[in-house]
Scaffold this motif. Sequence first.
Motif, PDB file in Angstrom:
ATOM      1  N   ALA A 136       0.838  -1.207   0.000  1.00  0.00           N
ATOM      2  CA  ALA A 136       0.000   0.000   0.000  1.00  0.00           C
ATOM      3  C   ALA A 136       0.872   1.256   0.000  1.00  0.00           C
ATOM      4  O   ALA A 136       1.716   1.440   0.876  1.00  0.00           O
ATOM      5  CB  ALA A 136      -0.920  -0.013   1.212  1.00  0.00           C
ATOM      6  N   ALA A 137       0.631   2.134  -0.970  1.00  0.00           N
ATOM      7  CA  ALA A 137       1.478   3.330  -1.116  1.00  0.00           C
ATOM      8  C   ALA A 137       1.394   4.238   0.109  1.00  0.00           C
ATOM      9  O   ALA A 137       2.406   4.810   0.538  1.00  0.00           O
ATOM     10  CB  ALA A 137       1.059   4.100  -2.368  1.00  0.00           C
ATOM     11  N   THR A 138       0.197   4.360   0.678  1.00  0.00           N
ATOM     12  CA  THR A 138       0.064   5.236   1.852  1.00  0.00           C
ATOM     13  C   THR A 138       0.829   4.661   3.039  1.00  0.00           C
ATOM     14  O   THR A 138       1.479   5.394   3.784  1.00  0.00           O
ATOM     15  CB  THR A 138      -1.419   5.401   2.235  1.00  0.00           C
ATOM     16  OG1 THR A 138      -2.030   4.116   2.269  1.00  0.00           O
ATOM     17  CG2 THR A 138      -2.139   6.278   1.226  1.00  0.00           C
ATOM     18  N   LEU A 139       0.767   3.348   3.210  1.00  0.00           N
ATOM     19  CA  LEU A 139       1.513   2.716   4.305  1.00  0.00           C
ATOM     20  C   LEU A 139       3.009   2.878   4.097  1.00  0.00           C
ATOM     21  O   LEU A 139       3.760   3.139   5.033  1.00  0.00           O
ATOM     22  CB  LEU A 139       1.145   1.232   4.407  1.00  0.00           C
ATOM     23  CG  LEU A 139       0.111   0.811   5.442  1.00  0.00           C
ATOM     24  CD1 LEU A 139       0.680   0.851   6.844  1.00  0.00           C
ATOM     25  CD2 LEU A 139      -1.155   1.652   5.376  1.00  0.00           C
ATOM     26  N   ARG A 140       3.440   2.726   2.841  1.00  0.00           N
ATOM     27  CA  ARG A 140       4.875   2.899   2.558  1.00  0.00           C
ATOM     28  C   ARG A 140       5.315   4.318   2.871  1.00  0.00           C
ATOM     29  O   ARG A 140       6.383   4.536   3.429  1.00  0.00           O
ATOM     30  CB  ARG A 140       5.178   2.554   1.092  1.00  0.00           C
ATOM     31  CG  ARG A 140       5.263   1.060   0.807  1.00  0.00           C
ATOM     32  CD  ARG A 140       6.067   0.785  -0.464  1.00  0.00           C
ATOM     33  NE  ARG A 140       5.561   1.534  -1.603  1.00  0.00           N
ATOM     34  CZ  ARG A 140       4.691   1.058  -2.498  1.00  0.00           C
ATOM     35  NH1 ARG A 140       4.240  -0.167  -2.385  1.00  0.00           N
ATOM     36  NH2 ARG A 140       4.295   1.804  -3.507  1.00  0.00           N
ATOM     37  N   ALA A 141       4.475   5.299   2.512  1.00  0.00           N
ATOM     38  CA  ALA A 141       4.830   6.698   2.803  1.00  0.00           C
ATOM     39  C   ALA A 141       4.883   6.927   4.309  1.00  0.00           C
ATOM     40  O   ALA A 141       5.805   7.575   4.823  1.00  0.00           O
ATOM     41  CB  ALA A 141       3.826   7.649   2.150  1.00  0.00           C
ATOM     42  N   ALA A 142       3.900   6.386   5.027  1.00  0.00           N
ATOM     43  CA  ALA A 142       3.907   6.542   6.486  1.00  0.00           C
ATOM     44  C   ALA A 142       5.127   5.848   7.085  1.00  0.00           C
ATOM     45  O   ALA A 142       5.761   6.357   8.013  1.00  0.00           O
ATOM     46  CB  ALA A 142       2.620   5.985   7.080  1.00  0.00           C
ATOM     47  N   ALA A 143       5.477   4.683   6.523  1.00  0.00           N
ATOM     48  CA  ALA A 143       6.623   3.929   7.038  1.00  0.00           C
ATOM     49  C   ALA A 143       7.932   4.668   6.793  1.00  0.00           C
ATOM     50  O   ALA A 143       8.919   4.482   7.508  1.00  0.00           O
ATOM     51  CB  ALA A 143       6.666   2.539   6.398  1.00  0.00           C
TER      52      ALA A 143
END
Lengths: 236, 236
Positions: A82-89
């Motif tokens: 998930a792109a949003t999870l990757r950004a948050a990570a």
Amino acid sequence: MPTTPPRPPTGQPAAAALSATPRSTIRRGARRARTDRAELYAVLDAGLVGHLGVSVDGSPYVLPTGYGRDGDTLYLHGSTGAATLRAAAAGTPVCFTVTHVDGVVYARSAFHHSMNYRCAVVHGAARVVTDPAERLLGLQVLTDHLAPGSWAATRQPDRRELAATVVLALDLAEASLKVRTGPPGDDERDVAANAGDWAGVLPVSTVLGAPEPCPLLPDGVPVPARVRERGLSRPG
Amino acid sequence: MPTTPPRPPTGQPAAAALSATPRSTIRRGARRARTDRAELYAVLDAGLVGHLGVSVDGSPYVLPTGYGRDGDTLYLHGSTGAATLRAAAAGTPVCFTVTHVDGVVYARSAFHHSMNYRCAVVHGAARVVTDPAERLLGLQVLTDHLAPGSWAATRQPDRRELAATVVLALDLAEASLKVRTGPPGDDERDVAANAGDWAGVLPVSTVLGAPEPCPLLPDGVPVPARVRERGLSRPG
């Protein structure tokens, strides 16, 4: 959730008050701000889903996200894809918001129509959980928040499932809580001029229905107590 | 809402399908994506609150926000003093998300625990509504979404109230809809190995309670039909 500390009993010192950083200071409707950390916990613990905000390529994304709380740590999880999870990570700032709508406020003027609600907003940078024991703790907290008792009662994640899952931790250091309760806040002139017109609150609540068995279940499998007797936490 | 067009009757051509821009393409769980615009409308119309995401000084903010829909335009409003509204009014990209939680999905494995939900996500840049007639339309749509019938039944905004209110319009051009329904998606191995363990869905719904009159109401003022008979729209 068995993994979260109990709320302090009445008469005991409350947990530390909520912070007021530039991001967590409530400026609009400041009279609705609450600073009691136990109230923050109660609002978070009563929610099923929060909304995670994160910027990806300059655009904000707001997506519903499961979560769980262990003390002052919120755990979030999602697919490694998930792109949003990757950004948050990657440590970009995030905002995580849990809102309960408690009522529609009918006023004597359109302007003073409102909602009763409880809303917790957490700002911070998420931390990727890498320690295997904390990853399992985070997933347990998440599972038991969504479905109390399910972690112990069902198969725990295997190596493949763990590899497909990102677990994030978000500290509750920078959090705010805003609550509206009570009747409409009409102007006196409108109360006086419209004495014959109804005004008040239409309560809104979230309820659980009758459990619907999976079609693959054999006949006669009983609904377990953890499902049958489940309630939703309500404001204290 | 009287100002929104009715859904096309069964058998009539549906509205234009939803777009698939880079931001509105659902990548994770693509089998849950829906492309029927009438379904998008239904999910938006059934919500009481959405979550508006906007970046302010490099940090995302996610705040619960009332809204209303007129055709392919969402109207949002707020105080002229709210930093997030000011940022949205300045044309920075926003994301507006409406989520309904419909059930907790109890699986035979922790990994396959899930939620049934309907979630509409709208990306775009908001337009500040300045035309006086459209501002009134937007406020009417917002008021009647929150409290159907209230616009006509209560005092409309005066000059001072209008001056304190920002009305924003967000086009539904770039929107996506994701829906999960049904039983758990367990692995076959878990279904076979746990035939005696319950799995299924615990339905979640939002309900309205008994109207609570304002303490300033004289005795005997009846609850109007628009409040007494109000229902919440549910999935079709």
